[in-house]
Design an enzyme around this catalytic site. Sequence first.
Site, short mmCIF file in Angstrom:
data_model
loop_
_atom_site.label_atom_id
_atom_site.label_comp_id
_atom_site.label_asym_id
_atom_site.label_seq_id
_atom_site.Cartn_x
_atom_site.Cartn_y
_atom_site.Cartn_z
N LEU A 36 0.81 -1.45 0.23
CA LEU A 36 -0.15 0.46 0.45
C LEU A 36 0.60 1.53 0.25
O LEU A 36 0.80 2.34 0.83
CB LEU A 36 -0.97 0.42 0.79
N THR A 37 1.93 1.34 -1.20
CA THR A 37 2.36 2.85 -1.33
C THR A 37 1.79 4.12 -1.96
O THR A 37 0.21 3.46 -1.40
CB THR A 37 3.08 2.28 -2.77
N THR A 124 6.70 -5.21 -19.17
CA THR A 124 6.42 -3.83 -19.99
C THR A 124 7.31 -4.42 -21.08
O THR A 124 8.23 -4.41 -21.73
CB THR A 124 6.62 -2.75 -19.15
N ASP A 125 6.19 -3.32 -22.27
CA ASP A 125 6.53 -3.26 -23.52
C ASP A 125 7.66 -2.87 -23.45
O ASP A 125 9.33 -1.88 -24.36
CB ASP A 125 6.04 -3.24 -24.31
N GLU A 126 8.25 -1.21 -22.60
CA GLU A 126 9.01 -0.53 -22.38
C GLU A 126 10.67 -0.95 -22.57
O GLU A 126 11.60 0.04 -23.06
CB GLU A 126 8.59 0.60 -21.64
N TYR A 148 13.05 3.29 -15.38
CA TYR A 148 11.75 2.34 -14.62
C TYR A 148 12.19 0.89 -15.78
O TYR A 148 12.16 -0.01 -15.06
CB TYR A 148 10.31 2.87 -14.69
N LYS A 152 13.04 -3.10 -14.67
CA LYS A 152 11.82 -4.51 -15.35
C LYS A 152 12.39 -5.24 -16.02
O LYS A 152 12.29 -6.10 -15.98
CB LYS A 152 10.68 -3.66 -16.03
N ASN A 178 -1.87 0.23 -20.35
CA ASN A 178 -3.08 -0.03 -19.77
C ASN A 178 -3.75 1.43 -19.53
O ASN A 178 -3.54 1.44 -19.54
CB ASN A 178 -2.87 -0.82 -19.01
N ARG A 212 2.30 4.82 -28.28
CA ARG A 212 1.61 3.86 -28.24
C ARG A 212 0.72 2.92 -27.33
O ARG A 212 -0.43 3.89 -28.88
CB ARG A 212 1.27 5.00 -26.32
#
Length: 326
Positions: A36-37, A124-126, A148, A152, A178, A212
């Site tokens: 719960l950040t 992720t696609d990133e 980020y 990942k 998303n 995107r």
Amino acid sequence: MSRVLVTGGAGFIGSHYVRHLLDATDVEKVTVLDALTYAGHAENLGAALLSPRVRLVVGSILDSDLVAALVGQHDQIVHLAAESHVDNSLRDAGQFVTTNVVGTQVLLDAARQHGIGRFVHVSTDEVYGPLLDGVAAEDAPLRPTVPYAASKAASDLLALSYHYTHGVPVCVTRSSNNFGPHQHPEKIIPSHITRLLRGEKVLLHGDGGHVRNWLHVDDHCAGIDIVRRNGLAGQVYNLGGGTDLTNTELTGLLLGAFGVGWDRVASIPDRRCNDRRYAMSIDKATALGYRPRRDIRIEIAATIDWYRQRPDRWAPMLAHALSVTA
Ligand code: NAD
């Protein structure tokens, strides 16, 4: 029947995934492990928390004792917990390495020790970095450009290494962007929607030409679950197949939905390292039965409705996003 530990299940995608498990599968027990950040909210789970099949454990994937105890009570792990916002990673990469890389290692060690039956690592696609043309298949080189995406990519490789070295039955999924209800207003679509609802201008980075692929969160969750059930251990599955839009096209779609014009757009300088275009092939996931169905040009109306009806949910999150940006 199985018992599934869902990390990050109080976040945007994780909470939709828990609902998917309850509504569309015979999974016996779903335990959400979430710290719960600022990005996680028990309210995202809503009525799912009333189900006798669901339990929320508030705690961190970095807590190895807690993780070991929970993993020992489950057959499968679906790992979504992460620091997920690119802009935050530009300001402070440390938390991204800690949560996304070290946190994944803690989970993998517990999975190895307890002989977990399935470990789905959601990515992720990133990680593929920008593609000026063509599409990235799962074996394309990883060329992340921002912390980020690099964190990942590192966690993807770590997860796969536990398959090769220790036989942990890992599958990695890589999804495009998303959209849907419950997303934090720090992200572009909720940022635009909540600004339009408040009568403010939306912010468009650079020339707006960044492309995107927009995937409805429910299509993503269905894809994750196909991989959980049918994926082959040691394999990566791209979960794209949404709608390709430039940020200018996306902004135009939202302005049109609100019936307002381009005078409601403020152009701002591009962010550092704003990848020009992401694109993936989805043939591998399609062969498993993955069929993304929802077009953002139609489905965005329901997302806008949710934000229109639930300012009680997003206004407190907005306060956080503004305090970080200020
Ligand atoms: P989110 O930021 O909405 O949710 C992340 C969740 O992880 C939050 O509930 C947060 O409380 C929890 N969390 C953070 N640190 C934790 C810790 N140490 N221990 C336990 N829980 C912790 O993110 P999201 O958009 O729902 O993304 C979920 C996953 O999907 C992430 O791994 C992300 O990289 C990936 N992903 C997201 C998208 C997207 O478009 N949102 C696309 C592709 C992949």
